[in-house]
Design an enzyme around this catalytic site. Structure first.
Site, PDB file in Angstrom:
ATOM      1  CB  SER A 152      -0.889   0.011   1.241  1.00 15.49           C
ATOM      2  OG  SER A 152      -1.534   1.265   1.355  1.00 15.49           O
ATOM      3  CE1 TYR A 165      -3.981  -2.055   5.116  1.00 14.79           C
ATOM      4  CE2 TYR A 165      -2.961  -0.046   4.286  1.00 14.79           C
ATOM      5  CZ  TYR A 165      -3.706  -1.191   4.074  1.00 14.79           C
ATOM      6  OH  TYR A 165      -4.168  -1.485   2.809  1.00 14.79           O
ATOM      7  CE  LYS A 169      -1.526  -3.858   2.797  1.00 16.71           C
ATOM      8  NZ  LYS A 169      -1.760  -5.193   2.198  1.00 16.71           N
TER       9      LYS A 169
HETATM   10  N1  CAA Z   1      -5.341  14.222   9.964  1.00 17.06           N
HETATM   11  C1  CAA Z   1      -4.888  14.906  11.045  1.00 17.06           C
HETATM   12  N2  CAA Z   1      -5.451  14.790  12.271  1.00 17.06           N
HETATM   13  C2  CAA Z   1      -6.452  13.922  12.395  1.00 17.06           C
HETATM   14  C3  CAA Z   1      -6.965  13.171  11.322  1.00 17.06           C
HETATM   15  C4  CAA Z   1      -6.377  13.366  10.066  1.00 17.06           C
HETATM   16  N3  CAA Z   1      -6.820  12.717   8.986  1.00 17.06           N
HETATM   17  N4  CAA Z   1      -7.971  12.405  11.773  1.00 17.06           N
HETATM   18  C5  CAA Z   1      -8.094  12.674  13.086  1.00 17.06           C
HETATM   19  N5  CAA Z   1      -7.187  13.613  13.452  1.00 17.06           N
HETATM   20  C6  CAA Z   1      -7.004  14.205  14.767  1.00 17.06           C
HETATM   21  C7  CAA Z   1      -8.357  14.663  15.318  1.00 17.06           C
HETATM   22  O1  CAA Z   1      -8.673  15.965  14.875  1.00 17.06           O
HETATM   23  C8  CAA Z   1      -8.100  14.625  16.796  1.00 17.06           C
HETATM   24  O2  CAA Z   1      -7.364  15.782  17.160  1.00 17.06           O
HETATM   25  P1  CAA Z   1      -7.487  16.392  18.645  1.00 17.06           P
HETATM   26  O3  CAA Z   1      -6.957  15.334  19.569  1.00 17.06           O
HETATM   27  O4  CAA Z   1      -6.622  17.605  18.562  1.00 17.06           O
HETATM   28  O5  CAA Z   1      -8.954  16.683  18.836  1.00 17.06           O
HETATM   29  C9  CAA Z   1      -7.168  13.443  16.959  1.00 17.06           C
HETATM   30  O6  CAA Z   1      -6.570  13.211  15.669  1.00 17.06           O
HETATM   31  C10 CAA Z   1      -7.878  12.186  17.403  1.00 17.06           C
HETATM   32  O7  CAA Z   1      -8.982  11.978  16.549  1.00 17.06           O
HETATM   33  P2  CAA Z   1      -9.889  10.702  16.689  1.00 17.06           P
HETATM   34  O8  CAA Z   1     -10.343  10.578  18.126  1.00 17.06           O
HETATM   35  O9  CAA Z   1     -10.934  10.699  15.618  1.00 17.06           O
HETATM   36  O10 CAA Z   1      -8.763   9.617  16.384  1.00 17.06           O
HETATM   37  P3  CAA Z   1      -8.803   8.070  16.270  1.00 17.06           P
HETATM   38  O11 CAA Z   1      -7.545   7.545  16.860  1.00 17.06           O
HETATM   39  O12 CAA Z   1     -10.074   7.470  16.720  1.00 17.06           O
HETATM   40  O13 CAA Z   1      -8.636   7.803  14.694  1.00 17.06           O
HETATM   41  C11 CAA Z   1      -8.836   7.910  12.392  1.00 17.06           C
HETATM   42  C12 CAA Z   1      -9.177   8.601  13.696  1.00 17.06           C
HETATM   43  C13 CAA Z   1      -9.129   6.419  12.481  1.00 17.06           C
HETATM   44  C14 CAA Z   1      -7.359   8.057  12.065  1.00 17.06           C
HETATM   45  C15 CAA Z   1      -9.724   8.527  11.346  1.00 17.06           C
HETATM   46  O14 CAA Z   1      -9.376   9.878  11.164  1.00 17.06           O
HETATM   47  C16 CAA Z   1      -9.565   7.824  10.027  1.00 17.06           C
HETATM   48  O15 CAA Z   1     -10.147   6.772   9.787  1.00 17.06           O
HETATM   49  N6  CAA Z   1      -8.811   8.385   9.133  1.00 17.06           N
HETATM   50  C17 CAA Z   1      -8.612   7.797   7.832  1.00 17.06           C
HETATM   51  C18 CAA Z   1      -7.462   6.839   7.824  1.00 17.06           C
HETATM   52  C19 CAA Z   1      -7.261   6.378   6.428  1.00 17.06           C
HETATM   53  O16 CAA Z   1      -7.038   7.145   5.520  1.00 17.06           O
HETATM   54  N7  CAA Z   1      -7.305   5.051   6.237  1.00 17.06           N
HETATM   55  C20 CAA Z   1      -7.145   4.484   4.918  1.00 17.06           C
HETATM   56  C21 CAA Z   1      -8.086   3.316   4.802  1.00 17.06           C
HETATM   57  S1  CAA Z   1      -8.037   2.616   3.165  1.00 17.06           S
HETATM   58  C22 CAA Z   1      -6.665   1.662   3.179  1.00 17.06           C
HETATM   59  O17 CAA Z   1      -5.997   1.467   4.153  1.00 17.06           O
HETATM   60  C23 CAA Z   1      -6.306   1.044   1.877  1.00 17.06           C
HETATM   61  C24 CAA Z   1      -4.966   1.486   1.461  1.00 17.06           C
HETATM   62  O18 CAA Z   1      -4.095   0.665   1.212  1.00 17.06           O
HETATM   63  C25 CAA Z   1      -4.722   2.922   1.289  1.00 17.06           C
END
Ligand code: CAA
Length: 302
Positions: A152, A165, A169
């Site tokens: 990935s 992940y 990867k």
């Molecule tokens: N960028 C920067 N900061 C982020 C963020 C982001 N994308 N997402 C959350 N944060 C910050 C929040 O604003 C929060 O900040 P504060 O503490 O200052 O309030 C802090 O992080 C915690 O946020 P959460 O409580 O929501 O955090 P969490 O640990 O529960 O996780 C997450 C949030 C799971 C990362 C969620 O944002 C998410 O799912 N993001 C997408 C991740 C992603 O892109 N995954 C790809 C999946 S597809 C795949 O994996 C296939 C491949 O091969 C690409």
């Protein structure tokens, strides 16, 4: 005319859904006999619908192909051995392995539990090792075989919330390259593909699963990954090993592999001062920013 995968025996892990399903269908259409392996796990690895492997087998058979279903977990070495043993028992040999099985437990790093790290590593990285290791002995005996590992850009480039992940990867890329170097003498190849595809993994990203997103990215279909995977398994790719590709819609990229970008030498050895005053200014323009996948692959998928 390409021989495709005629009479080859191909194992596709995670073949019950998404990218794996399309690779299994394409391999079968290219003449392979396919082992569709899938535990049917939910996205986070929880037990799910174990019938998905069989339903892909049914599709392959309905189209006139040959396939069997397997529901062992790649994460356990003994079960991985059973996947390969099942291929050999059903079809007499094994010619290709696609390490595609994967789960997702995204969390910001400071909140990531050992269990979330461990579970993701076990399926993606240990799973790929387990199945590849079980196939390697057969490949060596027959002096042929091909591995395709689904990596990935989350590991190759970076992404937020995916330390487990990304580590798994990128680990897969090291594993693939090592298999390629260790087994080249025996005519065995190993390559990695970083896919972009609208699967349940991508649609799990908060806020993404909307009709607009699906419409805008309809070219990012999982089926777009399968032709390259099938090609890399086949003899037309006999000269290709140890490589990393990315596939996004109709684009295929050869990804870079790590080499020195710039080297600075100081015959007196380095001190904290010379590192700050000479080394850093010298290499600063060479350092990578914290850009993530979406910034590197920013253009529209066409
Ligand atoms: N960028 C920067 N900061 C982020 C963020 C982001 N994308 N997402 C959350 N944060 C910050 C929040 O604003 C929060 O900040 P504060 O503490 O200052 O309030 C802090 O992080 C915690 O946020 P959460 O409580 O929501 O955090 P969490 O640990 O529960 O996780 C997450 C949030 C799971 C990362 C969620 O944002 C998410 O799912 N993001 C997408 C991740 C992603 O892109 N995954 C790809 C999946 S597809 C795949 O994996 C296939 C491949 O091969 C690409």
């Amino acid at each position: 005319m390409s021989e495709g995968l005629r009479d080859k025996v191909i194992v596709v892990t995670g073949g019950g859904r998404g990218i794996g399903r399309d690779i299994a269908l394409t391999a079968a259409a290219e003449g392979a006999r396919v082992v569709v392996n899938d535990t049917g796990a939910g996205l986070d690895g929880a037990p799910g619908d174990a019938a998905c492997a069989q339903s892909v087998v049914d599709e392959i058979k309905a189209a006139g192909g040959h396939a069997i279903a397997d529901t062992h977990s790649v994460a356990e070495p003994g079960e991985a051995e059973a996947i390969i043993a099942g291929a050999v028992q059903a079809f007499g040999r094994v010619d290709g392995v696609v390490n595609n099985a994967g789960i997702l437990r995204d969390r910001m790093f400071w909140k990531m539990s050992f269990n979330d790290f461990d579970a993701v590593m076990k399926v993606h990285l240990y799973g790929a090792f387990n199945v590849s290791r079980a196939a390697a002995q057969h490949f060596r005996e027959q002096q042929s075989g091909a591995f395709v590992h689904i990596t990935s850009t989350s590991g190759l480039v970076g992404n937020v919330g995916q330390a487990n992940y990304a580590a798994a990867k990128l680990g897969l890329v090291g594993l693939s390259r090592s298999i390629a170097t260790d087994m080249a003498r025996a005519g065995i190849r190993s390559n990695a593909i970083a896919p972009f595809a609208m699967t349940r993994m991508v649609l799990s990203i908060p806020g993404l699963d909307t009709p607009e997103f699906r419409e805008k990215n309809k070219e990012m279909a999982p089926a777009k990954i399968a032709p390259l995977a099938a090609f890399l398994l086949g003899d037309d790719a006999r000269e290709v090993s140890g490589q990393v590709f990315a596939v996004r819609g109709n684009e295929i990229s050869v990804m870079s592999q790590s080499r020195p970008l710039k080297t600075v030498h100081d015959a007196r050895g380095w001190t904290q001062e010379t590192l700050a005053n000479r080394f850093l200014p010298n290499v600063k323009s060479t350092l990578y920013s914290l850009e993530t996948t979406n910034e590197v692959f920013a253009g529209e998928v066409i």
